[in-house]
Design a protein around this motif. Structure first.
Motif, PDB file in Angstrom:
ATOM      1  N   ARG A 118      56.820  34.296  43.943  1.00  0.00           N
ATOM      2  CA  ARG A 118      56.514  35.718  43.818  1.00  0.00           C
ATOM      3  C   ARG A 118      55.935  35.971  42.431  1.00  0.00           C
ATOM      4  O   ARG A 118      56.556  36.599  41.572  1.00  0.00           O
ATOM      5  CB  ARG A 118      57.778  36.551  44.053  1.00  0.00           C
ATOM      6  N   VAL A 119      54.754  35.443  42.201  1.00  0.00           N
ATOM      7  CA  VAL A 119      54.073  35.583  40.919  1.00  0.00           C
ATOM      8  C   VAL A 119      52.814  36.420  41.150  1.00  0.00           C
ATOM      9  O   VAL A 119      52.006  36.083  42.026  1.00  0.00           O
ATOM     10  CB  VAL A 119      53.683  34.199  40.355  1.00  0.00           C
ATOM     11  N   PRO A 120      52.604  37.511  40.429  1.00  0.00           N
ATOM     12  CA  PRO A 120      51.404  38.319  40.650  1.00  0.00           C
ATOM     13  C   PRO A 120      50.130  37.492  40.486  1.00  0.00           C
ATOM     14  O   PRO A 120      49.933  36.811  39.474  1.00  0.00           O
ATOM     15  CB  PRO A 120      51.502  39.402  39.568  1.00  0.00           C
ATOM     16  N   CYS A 121      49.272  37.534  41.514  1.00  0.00           N
ATOM     17  CA  CYS A 121      48.046  36.732  41.508  1.00  0.00           C
ATOM     18  C   CYS A 121      47.012  37.396  42.413  1.00  0.00           C
ATOM     19  O   CYS A 121      47.304  38.357  43.112  1.00  0.00           O
ATOM     20  CB  CYS A 121      48.330  35.302  41.946  1.00  0.00           C
ATOM     21  N   HIS A 122      45.803  36.844  42.406  1.00  0.00           N
ATOM     22  CA  HIS A 122      44.680  37.450  43.121  1.00  0.00           C
ATOM     23  C   HIS A 122      44.946  37.543  44.613  1.00  0.00           C
ATOM     24  O   HIS A 122      44.739  38.579  45.235  1.00  0.00           O
ATOM     25  CB  HIS A 122      43.408  36.637  42.854  1.00  0.00           C
ATOM     26  N   GLY A 123      45.354  36.458  45.237  1.00  0.00           N
ATOM     27  CA  GLY A 123      45.708  36.482  46.653  1.00  0.00           C
ATOM     28  C   GLY A 123      44.583  36.182  47.619  1.00  0.00           C
ATOM     29  O   GLY A 123      44.828  35.989  48.804  1.00  0.00           O
ATOM     30  N   ASP A 124      43.333  36.130  47.138  1.00  0.00           N
ATOM     31  CA  ASP A 124      42.202  35.843  48.029  1.00  0.00           C
ATOM     32  C   ASP A 124      41.073  35.196  47.237  1.00  0.00           C
ATOM     33  O   ASP A 124      39.913  35.582  47.346  1.00  0.00           O
ATOM     34  CB  ASP A 124      41.716  37.133  48.700  1.00  0.00           C
ATOM     35  N   ALA A 125      41.418  34.201  46.430  1.00  0.00           N
ATOM     36  CA  ALA A 125      40.441  33.561  45.540  1.00  0.00           C
ATOM     37  C   ALA A 125      39.629  32.525  46.297  1.00  0.00           C
ATOM     38  O   ALA A 125      39.763  31.318  46.096  1.00  0.00           O
ATOM     39  CB  ALA A 125      41.144  32.934  44.343  1.00  0.00           C
ATOM     40  N   THR A 126      38.785  33.002  47.180  1.00  0.00           N
ATOM     41  CA  THR A 126      37.895  32.144  47.951  1.00  0.00           C
ATOM     42  C   THR A 126      36.498  32.179  47.324  1.00  0.00           C
ATOM     43  O   THR A 126      36.182  33.102  46.554  1.00  0.00           O
ATOM     44  CB  THR A 126      37.828  32.614  49.407  1.00  0.00           C
ATOM     45  N   PRO A 127      35.639  31.204  47.615  1.00  0.00           N
ATOM     46  CA  PRO A 127      34.319  31.160  46.958  1.00  0.00           C
ATOM     47  C   PRO A 127      33.499  32.453  47.041  1.00  0.00           C
ATOM     48  O   PRO A 127      32.849  32.811  46.056  1.00  0.00           O
ATOM     49  CB  PRO A 127      33.628  29.992  47.659  1.00  0.00           C
ATOM     50  N   PRO A 128      33.489  33.203  48.176  1.00  0.00           N
ATOM     51  CA  PRO A 128      32.710  34.450  48.174  1.00  0.00           C
ATOM     52  C   PRO A 128      33.221  35.493  47.173  1.00  0.00           C
ATOM     53  O   PRO A 128      32.480  36.408  46.818  1.00  0.00           O
ATOM     54  CB  PRO A 128      32.861  34.955  49.621  1.00  0.00           C
ATOM     55  N   ASN A 129      34.485  35.355  46.742  1.00  0.00           N
ATOM     56  CA  ASN A 129      35.046  36.299  45.787  1.00  0.00           C
ATOM     57  C   ASN A 129      34.942  35.824  44.341  1.00  0.00           C
ATOM     58  O   ASN A 129      35.530  36.429  43.445  1.00  0.00           O
ATOM     59  CB  ASN A 129      36.514  36.587  46.121  1.00  0.00           C
ATOM     60  N   VAL A 130      34.204  34.727  44.134  1.00  0.00           N
ATOM     61  CA  VAL A 130      33.936  34.232  42.784  1.00  0.00           C
ATOM     62  C   VAL A 130      32.448  34.404  42.514  1.00  0.00           C
ATOM     63  O   VAL A 130      31.612  33.912  43.269  1.00  0.00           O
ATOM     64  CB  VAL A 130      34.328  32.752  42.636  1.00  0.00           C
ATOM     65  N   LEU A 131      32.127  35.118  41.449  1.00  0.00           N
ATOM     66  CA  LEU A 131      30.738  35.352  41.081  1.00  0.00           C
ATOM     67  C   LEU A 131      30.398  34.504  39.865  1.00  0.00           C
ATOM     68  O   LEU A 131      31.170  34.458  38.896  1.00  0.00           O
ATOM     69  CB  LEU A 131      30.532  36.832  40.750  1.00  0.00           C
ATOM     70  N   VAL A 132      29.260  33.821  39.918  1.00  0.00           N
ATOM     71  CA  VAL A 132      28.827  32.982  38.797  1.00  0.00           C
ATOM     72  C   VAL A 132      27.445  33.446  38.340  1.00  0.00           C
ATOM     73  O   VAL A 132      26.620  33.881  39.154  1.00  0.00           O
ATOM     74  CB  VAL A 132      28.803  31.490  39.181  1.00  0.00           C
ATOM     75  N   ASP A 133      27.229  33.355  37.056  1.00  0.00           N
ATOM     76  CA  ASP A 133      25.957  33.761  36.466  1.00  0.00           C
ATOM     77  C   ASP A 133      25.296  32.533  35.854  1.00  0.00           C
ATOM     78  O   ASP A 133      25.660  32.109  34.748  1.00  0.00           O
ATOM     79  CB  ASP A 133      26.194  34.826  35.400  1.00  0.00           C
ATOM     80  N   PRO A 134      24.339  31.924  36.553  1.00  0.00           N
ATOM     81  CA  PRO A 134      23.723  30.698  36.045  1.00  0.00           C
ATOM     82  C   PRO A 134      23.002  30.887  34.717  1.00  0.00           C
ATOM     83  O   PRO A 134      22.726  29.914  34.021  1.00  0.00           O
ATOM     84  CB  PRO A 134      22.736  30.322  37.159  1.00  0.00           C
ATOM     85  N   GLU A 135      22.683  32.128  34.345  1.00  0.00           N
ATOM     86  CA  GLU A 135      21.937  32.357  33.120  1.00  0.00           C
ATOM     87  C   GLU A 135      22.795  32.201  31.873  1.00  0.00           C
ATOM     88  O   GLU A 135      22.282  31.968  30.787  1.00  0.00           O
ATOM     89  CB  GLU A 135      21.315  33.761  33.150  1.00  0.00           C
ATOM     90  N   GLN A 136      24.130  32.344  31.987  1.00  0.00           N
ATOM     91  CA  GLN A 136      24.954  32.410  30.785  1.00  0.00           C
ATOM     92  C   GLN A 136      25.541  31.079  30.300  1.00  0.00           C
ATOM     93  O   GLN A 136      25.282  30.756  29.137  1.00  0.00           O
ATOM     94  CB  GLN A 136      26.012  33.490  30.959  1.00  0.00           C
TER      95      GLN A 136
END
Length: 240
Positions: A118-136
């Motif tokens: 019972r540790v507070p966490c995201h709960g749905d950390a799947t690839p569509p919910n991760v955004l990456v910025d290739p420019e940075q």
């Protein structure tokens, strides 16, 4: 701006509370919010989802992604006291299939359900919910509407084992171990004996979701169970 409306107040309240507490650089900022109807107006972030071909090979991002996921663990809340995990009939069938490959998964699954973290966490950390910025480069997490007490190892398993990311088996295991050690450091809890249960729950939930929503996805369900089998057996040998 990115406008997000909700059918019910609970996910709106969760995401608003999480985003208002989130350290800078992990998630979009809330620009405005309205309770009737439940609406968030969010900063629109540059980038593409982790599983988008435009992101490049996922191995480039996984270290940063794990850091972002673990950095979001443990927000103080307050959070609702969610009911314990329930296994559906389809998930039971998938758990039996997983157990036929690796019997250790059955006991691990039962413990994860009966003695949940019972540790507070995201709960749905799947690839569509991760955004990456290739420019940075940089990464963010999106969609905090499930944030609350749960198992952060489930989020680690969802990222490291999903077949939607093309990662070699040895890298998946190394990332799982790294993610587990990072969560241990964040929570100050020993979790080596809990990783197999988190993997088993992820496997049956992920495979059941795809069976229900994307039944024509060739081989995905089998790949989920195969990746879970590999990881659970590695955990039994102390490799993760």
């Amino acid at each position: 701006m990115y406008i997000k409306q909700y059918a019910t107040p609970d996910p709106y309240e969760r995401e608003l509370r999480a985003l208002q507490q989130m350290p800078d650089g992990l998630a979009p900022h809330v620009l405005q919010h309205r309770r009737n109807p439940p609406t968030l107006i969010l900063e629109e972030l540059p980038g593409v989802p982790l599983d988008d071909p435009a992101a490049g090979h996922p191995s480039r991002w996984m270290q940063q992604v794990l850091e972002t996921v673990v950095a979001s663990v443990g927000l103080p809340g307050p959070w609702p006291d969610d009911p314990p995990t329930q296994i559906s009939q389809t998930q039971e069938e998938l758990a039996a299939a997983l157990g036929s490959h690796t019997p250790a998964s059955i006991q691990a699954l039962h413990r994860a359900i009966q003695e949940p973290l019972r540790v507070p966490c995201h709960g749905d950390a799947t690839p569509p919910n991760v955004l990456v910025d290739p420019e940075q480069p940089r990464t963010w997490l999106l969609d905090y509407e499930f944030y609350g007490p749960g198992d952060p190892l489930h989020d680690i398993a969802a990222l490291c084992l999903t077949p939607s990311l093309d990662l070699p088996a040895d890298m998946r295991l190394a990332l799982l171990r790294q993610g587990r050690l990072m969560v241990e450091a964040k929570t100050e809890m020993p979790l080596a004996d809990r990783i197999a249960g988190a993997i088993a729950i992820w496997a049956v939930q992920c495979a059941a979701w795809h069976r229900r929503h994307r039944p024509a996805t060739d081989g995905f369900e089998e790949a989920v169970l195969s990746n879970a089998t590999l990881a659970i057996e590695a955990s039994e040998r102390g490799l993760i």
